[in-house]
Design a protein around this motif. Sequence first.
Motif, PDB file in Angstrom:
ATOM      1  N   VAL A  11       0.849  -1.188   0.000  1.00  0.00           N
ATOM      2  CA  VAL A  11       0.000   0.000   0.000  1.00  0.00           C
ATOM      3  C   VAL A  11       0.883   1.236   0.000  1.00  0.00           C
ATOM      4  O   VAL A  11       1.901   1.291   0.691  1.00  0.00           O
ATOM      5  N   THR A  12       0.496   2.243  -0.773  1.00  0.00           N
ATOM      6  CA  THR A  12       1.302   3.456  -0.867  1.00  0.00           C
ATOM      7  C   THR A  12       0.752   4.551   0.047  1.00  0.00           C
ATOM      8  O   THR A  12      -0.414   4.509   0.472  1.00  0.00           O
ATOM      9  N   MET A  13       1.587   5.552   0.288  1.00  0.00           N
ATOM     10  CA  MET A  13       1.162   6.694   1.084  1.00  0.00           C
ATOM     11  C   MET A  13       0.050   7.465   0.377  1.00  0.00           C
ATOM     12  O   MET A  13      -0.849   8.008   1.038  1.00  0.00           O
ATOM     13  N   ARG A  14       0.068   7.481  -0.972  1.00  0.00           N
ATOM     14  CA  ARG A  14      -0.981   8.164  -1.726  1.00  0.00           C
ATOM     15  C   ARG A  14      -2.344   7.512  -1.450  1.00  0.00           C
ATOM     16  O   ARG A  14      -3.356   8.212  -1.295  1.00  0.00           O
ATOM     17  N   GLU A  15      -2.366   6.177  -1.385  1.00  0.00           N
ATOM     18  CA  GLU A  15      -3.630   5.486  -1.125  1.00  0.00           C
ATOM     19  C   GLU A  15      -4.155   5.806   0.276  1.00  0.00           C
ATOM     20  O   GLU A  15      -5.361   5.960   0.475  1.00  0.00           O
ATOM     21  N   VAL A  16      -3.247   5.896   1.231  1.00  0.00           N
ATOM     22  CA  VAL A  16      -3.656   6.276   2.582  1.00  0.00           C
ATOM     23  C   VAL A  16      -4.251   7.682   2.568  1.00  0.00           C
ATOM     24  O   VAL A  16      -5.291   7.952   3.185  1.00  0.00           O
ATOM     25  N   ALA A  17      -3.597   8.608   1.842  1.00  0.00           N
ATOM     26  CA  ALA A  17      -4.078   9.985   1.757  1.00  0.00           C
ATOM     27  C   ALA A  17      -5.464  10.044   1.128  1.00  0.00           C
ATOM     28  O   ALA A  17      -6.352  10.774   1.594  1.00  0.00           O
ATOM     29  N   THR A  26       0.344  15.455   4.732  1.00  0.00           N
ATOM     30  CA  THR A  26      -0.290  15.243   6.037  1.00  0.00           C
ATOM     31  C   THR A  26      -0.069  13.818   6.512  1.00  0.00           C
ATOM     32  O   THR A  26       0.254  13.568   7.682  1.00  0.00           O
ATOM     33  N   VAL A  27      -0.230  12.845   5.609  1.00  0.00           N
ATOM     34  CA  VAL A  27       0.026  11.451   5.963  1.00  0.00           C
ATOM     35  C   VAL A  27       1.464  11.285   6.424  1.00  0.00           C
ATOM     36  O   VAL A  27       1.749  10.633   7.437  1.00  0.00           O
ATOM     37  N   SER A  28       2.392  11.899   5.695  1.00  0.00           N
ATOM     38  CA  SER A  28       3.808  11.796   6.042  1.00  0.00           C
ATOM     39  C   SER A  28       4.068  12.351   7.436  1.00  0.00           C
ATOM     40  O   SER A  28       4.789  11.755   8.238  1.00  0.00           O
ATOM     41  N   HIS A  29       3.463  13.515   7.727  1.00  0.00           N
ATOM     42  CA  HIS A  29       3.667  14.123   9.038  1.00  0.00           C
ATOM     43  C   HIS A  29       3.129  13.220  10.151  1.00  0.00           C
ATOM     44  O   HIS A  29       3.750  13.093  11.215  1.00  0.00           O
ATOM     45  N   VAL A  30       1.972  12.581   9.920  1.00  0.00           N
ATOM     46  CA  VAL A  30       1.361  11.746  10.957  1.00  0.00           C
ATOM     47  C   VAL A  30       2.177  10.482  11.174  1.00  0.00           C
ATOM     48  O   VAL A  30       2.532  10.141  12.311  1.00  0.00           O
ATOM     49  N   VAL A  31       2.493   9.757  10.108  1.00  0.00           N
ATOM     50  CA  VAL A  31       3.184   8.472  10.287  1.00  0.00           C
ATOM     51  C   VAL A  31       4.620   8.662  10.756  1.00  0.00           C
ATOM     52  O   VAL A  31       5.205   7.760  11.363  1.00  0.00           O
ATOM     53  N   ASN A  32       5.193   9.832  10.493  1.00  0.00           N
ATOM     54  CA  ASN A  32       6.547  10.119  10.962  1.00  0.00           C
ATOM     55  C   ASN A  32       6.554  10.903  12.266  1.00  0.00           C
ATOM     56  O   ASN A  32       7.624  11.291  12.748  1.00  0.00           O
ATOM     57  N   ASP A  33       5.335  11.135  12.831  1.00  0.00           N
ATOM     58  CA  ASP A  33       5.214  11.858  14.099  1.00  0.00           C
ATOM     59  C   ASP A  33       5.992  13.167  14.043  1.00  0.00           C
ATOM     60  O   ASP A  33       6.777  13.496  14.938  1.00  0.00           O
ATOM     61  N   LYS A  34       5.748  13.934  12.977  1.00  0.00           N
ATOM     62  CA  LYS A  34       6.459  15.187  12.746  1.00  0.00           C
ATOM     63  C   LYS A  34       6.123  16.198  13.831  1.00  0.00           C
ATOM     64  O   LYS A  34       4.955  16.577  14.024  1.00  0.00           O
ATOM     65  N   VAL A  47      -6.206   9.623   9.373  1.00  0.00           N
ATOM     66  CA  VAL A  47      -4.994   9.028   8.814  1.00  0.00           C
ATOM     67  C   VAL A  47      -4.660   7.719   9.519  1.00  0.00           C
ATOM     68  O   VAL A  47      -4.387   6.696   8.869  1.00  0.00           O
ATOM     69  N   LEU A  48      -4.699   7.708  10.844  1.00  0.00           N
ATOM     70  CA  LEU A  48      -4.372   6.492  11.586  1.00  0.00           C
ATOM     71  C   LEU A  48      -5.377   5.384  11.298  1.00  0.00           C
ATOM     72  O   LEU A  48      -5.019   4.206  11.199  1.00  0.00           O
ATOM     73  N   ALA A  49      -6.661   5.776  11.123  1.00  0.00           N
ATOM     74  CA  ALA A  49      -7.674   4.774  10.780  1.00  0.00           C
ATOM     75  C   ALA A  49      -7.407   4.188   9.394  1.00  0.00           C
ATOM     76  O   ALA A  49      -7.530   2.974   9.173  1.00  0.00           O
ATOM     77  N   ALA A  50      -7.022   5.048   8.440  1.00  0.00           N
ATOM     78  CA  ALA A  50      -6.722   4.565   7.092  1.00  0.00           C
ATOM     79  C   ALA A  50      -5.484   3.681   7.083  1.00  0.00           C
ATOM     80  O   ALA A  50      -5.427   2.673   6.373  1.00  0.00           O
TER      81      ALA A  50
END
Length: 348
Positions: A11-17, A26-34, A47-50
């Motif tokens: 699964v790609t980050m685009r699909e999560v977005a 936004t997905v990048s910031h969440v999964v990387n705990d920016k 994002v976390l649900a996706a």
Amino acid sequence: MTRHSQPGRAVTMREVAERAGVSISTVSHVVNDKQGARIGAQARERVLAAVAELGYRQILMAKNLVEGTSHFIGLVADSIASTPFAGQIVRGAQEEAWRHGRVLLVANTEGDPEAERDAVAMMLEHKVRGILYSKWHHRATDIPAGLNETDHVLVNCYAPATTSRAIVPDEEEGGRSATTMLLEQRHERIAFINTTSPSPARDGRLAGYQDALRAAGAPYVPDLVFDSQPDQEGGYAIADQILESGATAAFCHNDRVAMGLYDALRERGLRIPEDLSVVGFDNQEVIAGHLRPPLSTVALPHYEMGAAGVRVLLGAQPLEPSGFLRIACPPIPRDSIAPDAPSLTNCD
């Protein structure tokens, strides 16, 4: 078939977005705990649900090499599978880890010291962000070799003469809450059935019982404090002494003791709460909610301790100056308490 369910394709980050309705950044910031990223709570939750729904797994190896750490949090625990409470500690830690964009690695050691050392070593090799070390019941413990090599928090246990931070249940506050439920129904002769096993629970619950009586102006009668085995047989065996004491209510060290007391009273033709009000401790749902009548009790906060362990590890929750965080044990009133009937005297 959805795209992410195709075998062999990540699964790609685009699909999560797309699933979360947010941007890729936004997905990048969440999964990387920016840190410092301005992301609303609702967007973060989507994002976390996706991430969970799609099974997204970030490729972290390169990031780990650069930062020297990973998005994994370790949890080393004993008896996860064989005790009624430990699973809630794991669940609380796991869900809190997800909220912070982390993944929980769990090792069940059944208390085997060698297994504990191996689990800690494995987690250090994976460069975990830190480790939660948990016991299934509240007690003092020795920490396993290697744990001091990383950030760690003890959950439902503590290590004397160390600087290890610890999350524990507030046993004294729990004993106070259990006794207060009975005092509020005008009971004053309240028996306390304590355990014979030395433990923080034995000392803390007794202190809470005494404090609640003192605060209510009720007398503390040492002869109303009894020791028994902390199980159903102990509650059954102590019943005659409770009845002979003239107590109108009993606070039991745990729900299993209360269950034994229920059995003994029923055999004697007595009713709860009409003949004796009863309160337990633990909120062991397979017992407390299914006794007849359902047992009033105090809950051990296992889920909350697991979640708090993650927050403390990540610096999101402060500790007391002592290095402890005591989690409240909330009262759970049910149908095993009735008001104490006032004594009636004849007046000429």
